[in-house]
Scaffold this motif. Structure first.
Motif: not given
Ligand SMILES: [Zn+2]
Length: 348
Positions: A36, A38, A56-57, A122
């Motif tokens: 991502c 981020t 996190h994805e 996500e």
């Molecule tokens: Zn993300």
């Protein structure tokens, strides 16, 4: 027994062998994890994040339950500052241990949806959240700033809703790629907004942090009176944009968390004196994740094209370093859009 993890080392990642969770500690076998924007911002030091393992994805398989795939809901609903792969160790590893307390919410993956595409659940869910907050009627003319994966999926959601989207990105080669591979002539393309983009009903701000100030200025100059601006990407803490001088932009994003919409919007005056509704959010809900996987399943070709690089952890290290250096193409010269890391296969 050991597992593979991508561990932060200064400004980069290194592939490491780390011990598997001890027997008796439940875990999720990670199949795929998406990279991502981020994650890249944390690696570049542009935003805080204390986790040694990012990610996190993604999608995994529950321990001892072959075929039971789950996706992760990264933002803790009770404490939105707790984010998987940002404030605590994430899923760039072959096994994610479950502690029973403070674990991220696990949402069943859509049956039959390939793991590569589950990974997009996500980010697509977060996109749906922005559309839910914007509440735009069909036919609205919307500008999407930023031609990375998040911007591109916002354009897709605009087309699905019968909107008239414009994609504003700084690189001509990415816009050409989006035109030839994703959208064709149904979308307007521009490298800068004022002058080439007509007056807009809404703006979706999907640039990275470096591009945020410029995008806000362009949006403020092209939005009509009473338009909506959705702050999709995180902005630096305390950033005050000259485009909306009186507004704490991160405060706008804090109003709505994990699918809730009651926090509403902030009325802002642009530097040019036009009234604009600013909305934003963090996280996503279980329901939005399920809706997102439905949408992905209905258009696998589009979301497959967006996922330009599905690679093993070793190869991901190099591609992530390229993205941290702001390269937008891989070493072969292909557009580097969404990177998905392959950690394992289901049912084994
Ligand atoms: Zn993300």
């Amino acid at each position: 027994l050991s597992q593979v993890a991508l561990v932060r080392t200064g400004a980069g990642l290194r592939e490491r062998s780390v011990p598997v969770p001890p027997r008796g500690v439940p875990s999720v076998k990670i199949l795929r994890a998406g990279v991502c924007g981020t994650d890249l911002q944390i690696l570049r030091g542009d935003r805080p994040g204390g986790a040694a393992i990012l990610g996190h994805e993604g999608v995994g398989e529950l321990d001892g339950e072959p075929g039971r795939l789950v996706v992760f809901n990264p933002v803790d609903a009770a404490d939105p500052e707790r984010v998987l792969g940002h404030s605590y160790d994430g899923i760039f590893r072959s096994r994610f241990p479950l502690r029973g307390d403070g674990d991220p919410e696990l949402v069943p993956a859509r049956p039959g949806l390939p793991p590569d595409l589950c990974t997009l659940g996500e980010p697509v869910a977060a996109g749906l959240y922005g559309w839910d907050l914007a509440g735009l009627p069909a036919g609205a003319r919307v500008g999407v700033w930023g031609a990375g994966p998040i911007g591109l999926l916002h354009v897709k959601l605009a087309l699905d809703r019968g909107m008239e989207p414009w994609l504003i990105g700084s690189r001509r080669s990415r816009l050409e790629w989006a035109r030839s591979r994703l959208f064709g002539a149904g979308v307007g393309y521009a490298t800068a907004a004022p002058g080439s983009v007509p007056e807009l009903d809404a703006a979706f701000l999907c640039t990275d942090r470096a591009g945020a100030e410029r995008a806000l200025g362009e949006a403020a100059a092209t939005l009509r009176e009473d338009a909506v601006a959705v702050l999709v990407s995180a902005v630096p803490d305390g950033l005050r944009s000259s485009a909306f001088p009186a507004v704490d932009l991160n405060g706008v994003r804090r109003r709505n968390v994990n699918g809730e919409t009651g926090g509403g919007h902030v009325e802002a005056l642009s530097g040019e004196g036009r009234r604009v509704r600013l909305v934003g959010h963090r996280g996503t809900s279980r329901r939005q994740l399920l809706r997102a996987m439905d949408i992905i399943d209905r258009d696998r070709a589009f979301f497959g094209a967006l996922t330009t690089h599905v690679v093993d952890p070793g190869a991901a290290v190099g591609l992530i370093a390229d993205r941290c250096a702001r390269r937008q193409q891989d070493p072969e010269g292909a557009e580097l859009v969404k990177i998905v890391i392959r950690f394992g296969e289901p049912g084994r």
